[in-house]
Enzyme design. Structure first.
Site, PDB file in Angstrom:
ATOM      1  N   GLY A 169      32.774  49.809  -1.983  1.00 24.58           N
ATOM      2  CA  GLY A 169      33.180  49.534  -0.602  1.00 24.58           C
ATOM      3  C   GLY A 169      34.575  48.928  -0.611  1.00 24.58           C
ATOM      4  O   GLY A 169      34.858  48.068  -1.432  1.00 24.58           O
ATOM      5  N   THR A 225      34.868  42.125  -3.643  1.00 25.23           N
ATOM      6  CA  THR A 225      33.783  42.459  -2.723  1.00 25.23           C
ATOM      7  C   THR A 225      33.744  41.421  -1.609  1.00 25.23           C
ATOM      8  O   THR A 225      33.891  40.220  -1.879  1.00 25.23           O
ATOM      9  CB  THR A 225      32.383  42.522  -3.370  1.00 25.23           C
ATOM     10  OG1 THR A 225      31.398  42.492  -2.331  1.00 25.23           O
ATOM     11  CG2 THR A 225      32.073  41.376  -4.301  1.00 25.23           C
ATOM     12  N   ASP A 251      31.207  40.662  -0.186  1.00 27.17           N
ATOM     13  CA  ASP A 251      29.910  39.971  -0.293  1.00 27.17           C
ATOM     14  C   ASP A 251      29.984  38.686  -1.126  1.00 27.17           C
ATOM     15  O   ASP A 251      29.087  37.857  -1.069  1.00 27.17           O
ATOM     16  CB  ASP A 251      28.862  40.893  -0.922  1.00 27.17           C
ATOM     17  CG  ASP A 251      28.459  42.032   0.001  1.00 27.17           C
ATOM     18  OD1 ASP A 251      28.999  42.101   1.118  1.00 27.17           O
ATOM     19  OD2 ASP A 251      27.618  42.846  -0.404  1.00 27.17           O
ATOM     20  N   MET A 294      27.395  41.610   7.031  1.00 28.36           N
ATOM     21  CA  MET A 294      27.160  42.281   5.752  1.00 28.36           C
ATOM     22  C   MET A 294      26.641  41.296   4.711  1.00 28.36           C
ATOM     23  O   MET A 294      26.728  40.080   4.883  1.00 28.36           O
ATOM     24  CB  MET A 294      28.419  42.993   5.276  1.00 28.36           C
ATOM     25  CG  MET A 294      28.602  44.338   5.975  1.00 28.36           C
ATOM     26  SD  MET A 294      29.931  45.303   5.254  1.00 28.36           S
ATOM     27  CE  MET A 294      29.640  46.886   6.052  1.00 28.36           C
ATOM     28  N   GLY A 295      26.147  41.840   3.624  1.00 28.11           N
ATOM     29  CA  GLY A 295      25.568  41.022   2.560  1.00 28.11           C
ATOM     30  C   GLY A 295      24.296  41.692   2.100  1.00 28.11           C
ATOM     31  O   GLY A 295      23.246  41.547   2.713  1.00 28.11           O
ATOM     32  N   ARG A 296      24.464  42.513   1.058  1.00 28.45           N
ATOM     33  CA  ARG A 296      23.335  43.322   0.573  1.00 28.45           C
ATOM     34  C   ARG A 296      22.333  42.475  -0.212  1.00 28.45           C
ATOM     35  O   ARG A 296      21.150  42.444   0.101  1.00 28.45           O
ATOM     36  CB  ARG A 296      23.910  44.396  -0.341  1.00 28.45           C
ATOM     37  CG  ARG A 296      22.972  45.462  -0.774  1.00 28.45           C
ATOM     38  CD  ARG A 296      23.572  46.238  -1.916  1.00 28.45           C
ATOM     39  NE  ARG A 296      24.699  47.074  -1.557  1.00 28.45           N
ATOM     40  CZ  ARG A 296      24.602  48.259  -0.963  1.00 28.45           C
ATOM     41  NH1 ARG A 296      23.424  48.738  -0.643  1.00 28.45           N
ATOM     42  NH2 ARG A 296      25.676  48.960  -0.687  1.00 28.45           N
ATOM     43  N   ARG A 305      19.697  40.014  22.535  1.00 34.36           N
ATOM     44  CA  ARG A 305      20.590  41.149  22.268  1.00 34.36           C
ATOM     45  C   ARG A 305      21.118  41.037  20.845  1.00 34.36           C
ATOM     46  O   ARG A 305      21.328  39.933  20.348  1.00 34.36           O
ATOM     47  CB  ARG A 305      21.794  41.157  23.225  1.00 34.36           C
ATOM     48  CG  ARG A 305      21.444  41.223  24.696  1.00 34.36           C
ATOM     49  CD  ARG A 305      20.962  42.615  25.088  1.00 34.36           C
ATOM     50  NE  ARG A 305      20.556  42.634  26.489  1.00 34.36           N
ATOM     51  CZ  ARG A 305      21.379  42.910  27.496  1.00 34.36           C
ATOM     52  NH1 ARG A 305      22.637  43.204  27.258  1.00 34.36           N
ATOM     53  NH2 ARG A 305      20.946  42.897  28.742  1.00 34.36           N
ATOM     54  N   GLN A 308      34.053  44.016   9.470  1.00 32.64           N
ATOM     55  CA  GLN A 308      34.247  42.894   8.534  1.00 32.64           C
ATOM     56  C   GLN A 308      35.065  43.290   7.310  1.00 32.64           C
ATOM     57  O   GLN A 308      35.596  42.454   6.599  1.00 32.64           O
ATOM     58  CB  GLN A 308      32.888  42.375   8.029  1.00 32.64           C
ATOM     59  CG  GLN A 308      32.018  41.794   9.099  1.00 32.64           C
ATOM     60  CD  GLN A 308      30.558  41.788   8.678  1.00 32.64           C
ATOM     61  OE1 GLN A 308      30.065  40.797   8.165  1.00 32.64           O
ATOM     62  NE2 GLN A 308      29.849  42.883   8.882  1.00 32.64           N
ATOM     63  N   ARG A 309      35.082  44.582   7.022  1.00 34.43           N
ATOM     64  CA  ARG A 309      35.779  45.037   5.809  1.00 34.43           C
ATOM     65  C   ARG A 309      37.180  45.547   6.095  1.00 34.43           C
ATOM     66  O   ARG A 309      37.954  45.788   5.179  1.00 34.43           O
ATOM     67  CB  ARG A 309      34.974  46.165   5.153  1.00 34.43           C
ATOM     68  CG  ARG A 309      33.883  45.663   4.296  1.00 34.43           C
ATOM     69  CD  ARG A 309      33.374  46.578   3.243  1.00 34.43           C
ATOM     70  NE  ARG A 309      33.645  47.956   3.305  1.00 34.43           N
ATOM     71  CZ  ARG A 309      32.760  48.912   3.009  1.00 34.43           C
ATOM     72  NH1 ARG A 309      31.524  48.568   2.701  1.00 34.43           N
ATOM     73  NH2 ARG A 309      33.083  50.168   3.017  1.00 34.43           N
TER      74      ARG A 309
HETATM   75  O1  F6P Z   1      29.396  46.000  -1.105  1.00 34.02           O
HETATM   76  C1  F6P Z   1      30.013  45.574   0.030  1.00 34.02           C
HETATM   77  C2  F6P Z   1      29.327  46.124   1.259  1.00 34.02           C
HETATM   78  O2  F6P Z   1      30.196  45.840   2.322  1.00 34.02           O
HETATM   79  C3  F6P Z   1      27.932  45.584   1.518  1.00 34.02           C
HETATM   80  O3  F6P Z   1      27.905  44.359   2.162  1.00 34.02           O
HETATM   81  C4  F6P Z   1      27.338  46.681   2.348  1.00 34.02           C
HETATM   82  O4  F6P Z   1      25.928  46.709   2.207  1.00 34.02           O
HETATM   83  C5  F6P Z   1      27.922  47.897   1.770  1.00 34.02           C
HETATM   84  O5  F6P Z   1      29.151  47.531   1.205  1.00 34.02           O
HETATM   85  C6  F6P Z   1      28.121  49.016   2.780  1.00 34.02           C
HETATM   86  O6  F6P Z   1      28.609  50.104   2.121  1.00 34.02           O
HETATM   87  P1  F6P Z   1      29.021  51.485   2.804  1.00 34.02           P
HETATM   88  O7  F6P Z   1      30.335  51.250   3.475  1.00 34.02           O
HETATM   89  O8  F6P Z   1      29.162  52.421   1.666  1.00 34.02           O
HETATM   90  O9  F6P Z   1      27.956  51.831   3.777  1.00 34.02           O
END
Ligand code: F6P
Length: 342
Positions: free
Chosen positions: A10, A125, A127, A169-171, A266, A274-275
């Site tokens: 990501g 990352t 995360d 986010m945060g897997r 809601r 966020q990215r």
């Molecule tokens: O690994 C970073 C991350 O932003 C995670 O928080 C999120 O689950 C994942 O990437 C989402 O990835 P993609 O953009 O491939 O759906």
């Protein structure tokens, strides 16, 4: 020296700052050649490469994303993957490769090093969950975005007496949820490290109502899950590294909280916002320091290592340490904040 550079997994704010620092230190500092591979490991497997120059990397420091592109391609999912990487190394006469990535990209880098290839890692990352480094760049930017969103949701939640669920986010790790929730004064924070009890979530919200606070903010990490048997959660598709595509817990909580408490609820899913965008000053500086150090490490032939922030210093740590143990939120630490909830 001649070395390759790639960005995998990501994307995250600060990747371009690393690329710029690598190119400047390599070309101006050492007289090296830098080959940029496109789209993560895919570019190495398929030899999608361009030489990077001072000119081609000018002006990229404040830019989000990555000029090299990224993908979640897994070298070890291809039968001839390692052989192809070797061939690309030979074709470009590479002394080594700098892989900028998270657990998956660096996991492949670690295995390639074990298979005899010269690779150095740079951790990234949003995360913030890589082991062996105290912080990853991208996290600070994501945190600012999430905190600003929570602040904005707070005012509308209060105006309408609503429960607003914010999915961040945060897997595997709840750092973004925990820190943005703390910074934004959330009433409930749910993280992947600790399965949540929906009854307890509703109890905290009811408790606020009983005290005359008719709105609440619930921050939930996308990887958070309910205690077994308490709520049904839909499963997502898998990517090449076997990770499910997440996203959805926010809307499930929206329905569940409204049904159980009777309060209008809601959900907002922040997702990729966020990215994206420009990295914060903190992330630019951290990314720059890691990029400069990666080139120095290549000149020291520190293959199989990763540049890492330890305390205030940039140090070298084995790649294996970064990818075998994720840095998750300690449950004790999370529990210490319990007094702020509800
Ligand atoms: O690994 C970073 C991350 O932003 C995670 O928080 C999120 O689950 C994942 O990437 C989402 O990835 P993609 O953009 O491939 O759906």
């Amino acid at each position: 020296m001649r070395f390759g550079v790639l960005t995998g997994g990501g994307d995250c704010p600060g990747l371009n700052a690393v690329i710029r620092a690598v190119v400047r230190n390599a070309i101006d500092g050492h007289g090296d050649h830098v080959i940029g591979f496109r789209d993560g490991w895919r570019g190495v497997l398929e030899d999608l490469a361009d030489e990077l120059t001072m000119e081609s990397t000018r002006g990229i420091l404040p830019r989000g994303g990555t000029i090299l592109g990224s993908s979640r391609t897994n070298v070890y999912k291809r039968e001839d993957g390692v052989q192809r990487v070797r061939e690309t190394f030979a074709r470009h006469r590479l002394d080594g490769l700098i892989a900028i990535g998270g657990e998956d990209t660096l996991g492949a880098a670690h295995r390639l090093h074990q298979d005899g290839l010269n690779v150095i890692g740079v951790p990234k990352t949003i995360d913030n969950d890589l082991g062996a480094t105290d912080v990853t760049f991208g996290f600070d930017t994501a945190l600012q975005v999430a905190t600003e969103a929570i602040d904005r949701l707070h005012t509308t939640a209060e105006s309408h007496n609503r429960i607003l669920v914010v999915e961040v986010m945060g897997r595997h790790a709840g750092w973004i949820a925990l820190h943005s929730g703390l910074a934004g004064g959330a009433d409930v924070i749910l993280i992947p490290e600790l399965p949540f009890d929906i009854e307890e979530v509703c109890r905290l919200i009811d408790h606020r109502h009983a005290r005359g606070r008719y709105f609440s903010i619930v921050v939930v990490a996308e990887g958070a899950a309910p205690k077994e048997g308490t709520m049904t959660v839909a499963a997502g598709q898998l990517d090449e590294f076997g990770h499910p595509r997440l996203g959805g817990i926010g809307h499930q909580l929206e329905r569940e909280i409204e049904q159980r408490t009777g309060f209008e609820t809601r959900a907002t899913v922040l997702g990729h916002v966020q990215r994206g965008g420009s990295p914060t000053a903190y992330d630019r500086v951290l990314a720059t320091r890691l990029g400069l150090a990666a080139v120095e490490s290549a000149h020291q032939h520190a293959w199989g290592m990763m540049t890492a922030l330890r305390g205030t210093q940039i140090e070298l740590v084995p790649l294996g340490d970064a990818v075998t143990r994720l840095r998750t939120v300690p449950v004790d630490e999370y529990r210490r904040y319990g007094v702020l909830f509800g």
